[in-house]
Design a protein around this motif. Structure first.
Motif, mmCIF file in Angstrom:
data_model
loop_
_atom_site.group_PDB
_atom_site.id
_atom_site.type_symbol
_atom_site.label_atom_id
_atom_site.label_comp_id
_atom_site.label_asym_id
_atom_site.label_seq_id
_atom_site.Cartn_x
_atom_site.Cartn_y
_atom_site.Cartn_z
ATOM 1 N N ARG A 59 14.172 -34.374 -16.971
ATOM 2 C CA ARG A 59 13.022 -34.892 -17.725
ATOM 3 C C ARG A 59 12.395 -36.078 -17.006
ATOM 4 O O ARG A 59 11.169 -36.219 -16.963
ATOM 5 C CB ARG A 59 13.459 -35.296 -19.144
ATOM 6 N N ALA A 62 10.431 -34.865 -14.158
ATOM 7 C CA ALA A 62 9.179 -34.290 -14.651
ATOM 8 C C ALA A 62 8.162 -35.404 -14.927
ATOM 9 O O ALA A 62 6.967 -35.271 -14.628
ATOM 10 C CB ALA A 62 9.438 -33.473 -15.916
ATOM 11 N N GLY A 65 6.511 -36.466 -11.870
ATOM 12 C CA GLY A 65 5.660 -35.483 -11.217
ATOM 13 C C GLY A 65 6.362 -34.645 -10.180
ATOM 14 O O GLY A 65 5.711 -33.915 -9.420
ATOM 15 N N THR A 68 8.158 -29.592 -13.064
ATOM 16 C CA THR A 68 7.436 -29.143 -14.246
ATOM 17 C C THR A 68 8.408 -28.355 -15.108
ATOM 18 O O THR A 68 9.055 -27.421 -14.615
ATOM 19 C CB THR A 68 6.247 -28.239 -13.878
ATOM 20 N N ARG A 70 9.139 -25.860 -18.141
ATOM 21 C CA ARG A 70 8.499 -24.822 -18.943
ATOM 22 C C ARG A 70 9.496 -24.318 -19.976
ATOM 23 O O ARG A 70 10.549 -23.776 -19.619
ATOM 24 C CB ARG A 70 8.022 -23.670 -18.064
ATOM 25 N N TYR A 76 10.488 -26.047 -12.577
ATOM 26 C CA TYR A 76 9.754 -25.623 -11.391
ATOM 27 C C TYR A 76 9.335 -26.840 -10.571
ATOM 28 O O TYR A 76 9.104 -27.926 -11.117
ATOM 29 C CB TYR A 76 8.510 -24.822 -11.784
ATOM 30 N N ALA A 78 7.037 -29.278 -8.828
ATOM 31 C CA ALA A 78 5.639 -29.684 -8.954
ATOM 32 C C ALA A 78 5.152 -30.382 -7.695
ATOM 33 O O ALA A 78 4.001 -30.248 -7.301
ATOM 34 C CB ALA A 78 5.463 -30.610 -10.157
ATOM 35 N N SER A 79 6.053 -31.126 -7.059
ATOM 36 C CA SER A 79 5.701 -31.857 -5.846
ATOM 37 C C SER A 79 6.816 -31.685 -4.824
ATOM 38 O O SER A 79 7.968 -32.013 -5.112
ATOM 39 C CB SER A 79 5.505 -33.350 -6.156
#
Length: 275
Positions: A59, A62, A65, A68, A70, A76, A78-79
């Motif tokens: 978390r 997330a 960034g 991500t 879901r 997943y 993200a960066s």
């Protein structure tokens, strides 16, 4: 009981360790944005941690960034996390040299700022920094430093400036540069050439010329890295001796500058330690 004015050693939390492990995993696997991480159960087993701790760390990633989340699907990327900040030795030669250029450019942002601020301090405030240059040449240290990175002069300038945040930024920038340099396998330039450039910077500092001090430090740190292969040898079998750095030897504009020493032998520059 005696009270000692010292801070206790910081111990990373479990969450910090998990976050770093996940970032290293993303970097090592070179996962691109959109790539799905293993399931929570699989990650917890691999990391040997509880799922609640893993969930909290994910978390936080997330929120930063990096991931991500879901619902019902998983985590997943993200960066992407760059391998150079985890283990640059895993990169191939071309990537290592690219990272060296980038590390040099990032370091230059800090060192140029240090030089500019130092130029406004006055000669007396910079006496210790100048003494480091003379001490190296007079004590036989030059020979010891001939084939290694040396940040002594730049560090003495930041110490004179006295900005703790700038000092910390410089420390990290130099560490990352050193890691990229060692992984690249390029050969350092002659100490004499590096020392001559330090003297050029010193002249600008003595003159109190902020713009010129910044410009000369930037020139000192310029780096153009390339690989030269011996005739009739495959590109992937170059020896360390064949790696070199092409450096611009032009004399800087402005008064007081010393002419750059011409590269010896065959018109090429051997090495490139802009320290």
């Amino acid at each position: 009981m005696i009270t000692i004015p010292i801070r206790p050693v910081a111990r990373p939390s479990l969450g910090d360790v998990i976050r770093r492990s996940l970032q290293a995993y993303i970097a090592d696997q070179r996962l691109s944005p959109g790539a799905r991480l293993p399931s929570e159960r699989e990650l917890a087993a691999a990391l040997e941690v509880g799922r609640p701790a893993l969930r909290e760390a994910m978390r936080e990633l997330a929120a930063l960034g990096v991931l991500t989340m879901r619902h019902g699907s998983g985590a997943y990327v993200a960066s992407p996390q760059h391998p150079a900040l985890t283990s640059i030795t895993q990169l191939d030669s071309a990537e290592r040299l690219k990272m060296l250029r980038q590390a040099s450019a990032a370091r230059s942002l800090v060192e140029v700022e240090v030089a500019g601020r130092a130029a406004s301090l006055g000669v007396e405030r910079l006496a210790t920094a100048f003494a480091t240059l003379d001490r190296v040449e007079m004590s036989g240290e030059a020979e010891k430093r001939r084939h290694r990175l040396d940040f002594t002069f730049e560090q003495s300038l930041s110490a004179a400036v006295g900005d703790p945040y700038l000092i910390e930024l410089q420390r990290h920038a130099q560490r990352l540069f050193a890691e990229a340099w060692e992984a690249s396998g390029v050969i350092p330039r002659p100490h004499e050439e590096r020392h001559a450039q330090h003297l050029d910077i010193r002249d600008a500092l003595i003159a109190g010329d902020v713009a010129e001090a910044r410009r000369r430090m930037a020139r000192h740190l310029e780096l153009d890295v390339g690989l030269t292969a011996a005739p009739d040898r495959p590109q992937d079998k170059k020896s360390t001796e064949e790696r070199h750095v092409d450096l611009d030897q032009a004399k800087p504009s402005g008064g007081g500058g010393r002419p750059r020493r011409a590269a010896s032998g065959g018109g090429g520059s051997a090495g490139g330690d802009r320290t």
